[in-house]
Motif scaffolding. Structure first.
Motif: not given
Lengths: 157, 427
Positions: B32, B35, B39, B243
């Motif tokens: 996480e 990710r 982003r 994703l």
């Protein structure tokens, strides 16, 4: 008469004021040398109020925008109050504000400009934390011939 | 029999429904935290507003600027256009190690992709806007070699250019009197006897202002055009969408090797610490240990350029800025020369990086593999300033990891520009 960057004439600054600001800036520069700084541990990351290292003042910072953005200009409203009775610091007190990344061995690429808005309160512009990671905001308070500082930990992801 | 067929049909429909709604996952498992970091790099936003340039988003200005960009008459010799070094077919650079842009130190030609996203311009930050940047090479003796007076008179005497100029900026003052506006002239305060400086100093102050304003407008038109050179739709951007959505096609935009490289980029490689955000650059300056040139001279970088941009009359605070002092374009007001600026160079954007070899401020690395090797071993790094980036420690990447990182960097190449933007207008 001094000539500012835009070529406009500005009224001369009182010599003592110049010396005071230079001393505060020098103290801030000294404080930003890695390994040198407040003898007291910095408050927890995110704390907005701290006592200066010699205990004379309580400093509060309020960033705008909030939370502090990564790599975007932001402003600080800084209040400085006497630790004894929480009254606003007198007009003779001046301020310098900076920041450093202790793990990276460098500070900001900008020079923040602190403008007194009233007794004990300053508007600070030109703050830029350009990298993610752990920063230390440092507020140097020059008053009564001494320089004290308060630091605030900021983490940017 | 009939009920069996119906059951089979129902089962088949259910299977189709399952397949249709199934989401895929990436070949590499990202945490996480990874990710969230990924982003931050996604989808380059539209170019930010430039309050210092009132015509930055005016179509007519961009067309005029595009014409100027490809016009070789904007040079002393008459055969050097901006496109000579910012070659469209070479991804807006020229594929060479350096052009002596500063006149003293070798500097690689910056690619013009996403220029409008920059906060500072040139490798050393000597300009604070795209239009001020455009003016520098025009007068650099080792680049275009001309003078502002030459260009002002060119616009004033060429009917087509004058018409186009006036359609954007309004009526142009008469600059035909060579006694008031000599054929060549520019300010060179450090060389008071230089013919250009002599001619410039002999002009009336109001005529110097007129010449400067026209010159600034040429830069603003060029900036309006360059602003349109935007990279879009890189495979990396599709992957980030994948994703979030699980779309198999989007996830397939990045090879497994590139996905591993992305994981290094946002993880232990710490590349994102300087190559931040959708531009893959923080737009700021760092000493990564390359200021010592191959010729054993130290390029001071940002340290030498800071007083230049502060004093530049074409900066965001100056009299030719269309809205002095506003927004982040006025960041020059908070700039001061600091010792730790020595040996610092601007973090280049990594968008389109696979097309813009060679690399670093002096083009010393011919390939992305060499760049990655440098950061992996830090061999040849010589930090100059007192505040060099101490987090830059050898990464000790394996051969496969280095190849993965290169594969990821190659995924930052977007689709080609509209061909109309790559040549003079109307050609």
């Amino acid at each position: 008469m001094r000539r500012g960057r835009t070529g406009q004439h500005q009224p001369p600054m009182h010599p003592l004021t110049s010396m005071a600001i230079a001393a505060a800036a020098a103290a801030l520069t000294w404080a930003l040398v890695p390994g040198v700084g407040s003898a007291e541990p910095a408050p927890a990351a995110g704390a907005r109020s701290a006592t200066t290292d010699r205990g004379s003042y309580v400093v509060e910072i309020h960033p705008s925008p909030d939370p502090i953005p990564l790599n975007r200009l932001f402003e600080l409203t800084v209040s400085v109050r006497q630790a004894t009775d929480r009254s606003p610091s007198p007009a003779s007190v001046s301020l310098a504000v900076g920041a450093q990344m202790p793990a990276h061995n460098h500070g900001m690429n900008t020079r923040a400009v602190a403008t007194r808005t009233r007794d004990g309160e300053w508007s600070v512009k030109g703050m830029l934390l350009h990298m993610p990671g752990d920063w230390q905001l440092i507020v140097a308070v020059l008053g009564a011939g001494s320089v004290e500082q308060a630091s605030f930990d900021v983490r940017l992801n | 029999m009939r009920s069996a067929r119906m059951s089979a049909a129902a089962l088949g429909a259910y299977a189709v429904l399952l397949l249709a709604t199934a989401t895929s996952t990436a070949a590499v498992t990202f945490s996480e935290e990874e990710r969230a970091a990924i982003r931050q790099h996604a989808e380059l936003p539209s170019p930010p507003a430039d309050p210092s340039n009132a015509v930055a988003d005016v179509a007519a200005a961009a067309q005029f600027g595009q014409r100027l960009f490809f016009d070789p008459r904007l040079s002393l010799s008459g055969d050097v256009a901006c496109s000579r070094c910012h070659v469209p077919e070479r991804s807006w650079t020229n594929g060479e190690a350096s052009v002596d842009g500063g006149g003293v130190f070798p500097r690689n030609v910056p690619a013009l992709w996403n220029t409008a996203q920059n906060r500072w311009f040139f490798w050393d930050g000597r300009a604070d806007s795209a239009w001020a940047q455009a003016l520098g090479p025009l007068e650099n003796p080792t680049e275009h070699g001309g003078t502002r007076l030459q260009y002002v008179r060119l616009i004033g005497t060429d009917p087509a250019l004058r018409r186009e100029y006036e359609s954007v900026f309004g009526a142009m003052p008469d600059v035909s009197d060579a006694r008031r506006f000599p054929p060549a002239g520019r300010p060179i305060p450090t060389q008071p006897r230089h013919p250009h400086q002599v001619a410039w100093a002999a002009m009336a102050a109001s005529d110097r202002v007129t010449a400067n304003r026209i010159f600034a407008n040429l830069g603003k038109a060029i900036a309006a055009y360059v602003r349109r050179l935007v990279s879009r739709d890189a495979p990396f951007d599709a992957f980030v969408r994948g994703l979030a959505s699980g779309d198999a096609q989007d996830l397939a935009a990045l090879s497994e090797s590139a996905q591993r490289g992305l994981q290094i980029f946002v993880g232990r490689g710490q590349c994102r610490v300087c190559h931040t955000g959708p531009l893959f650059s923080d737009g700021e300056f760092h000493d990564v240990g390359l200021a010592l040139g191959r010729d054993k001279r130290i390029d001071p970088g940002r340290w030498a350029a800071t007083p230049i941009v502060i004093r530049d009359p074409f900066n965001a605070l100056g009299p030719y800025s269309d809205d002095p002092g506003r927004g982040e374009t006025a960041m020059v007001r908070y700039l001061e020369r600091v010792r730790h600026g020595i040996g610092q160079f601007k973090t280049p954007s990594l968008r389109q990086v696979a097309e813009t070899a060679p690399y670093m401020h002096d083009g010393r690395f011919a390939t992305l593999a060499e760049v990655v090797e440098f950061y992996s071993t830090r061999a040849g790094a010589h930090p100059i300033g007192q505040r060099a980036e101490t987090i830059l420690q050898p990464l000790h990447l394996t051969a496969r990891e280095r190849a993965d990182l290169v594969a990821f960097l190659e995924s930052l190449t977007g689709r080609p520009l509209d061909v109309e933007l790559t040549r003079p207008p109307g050609s």
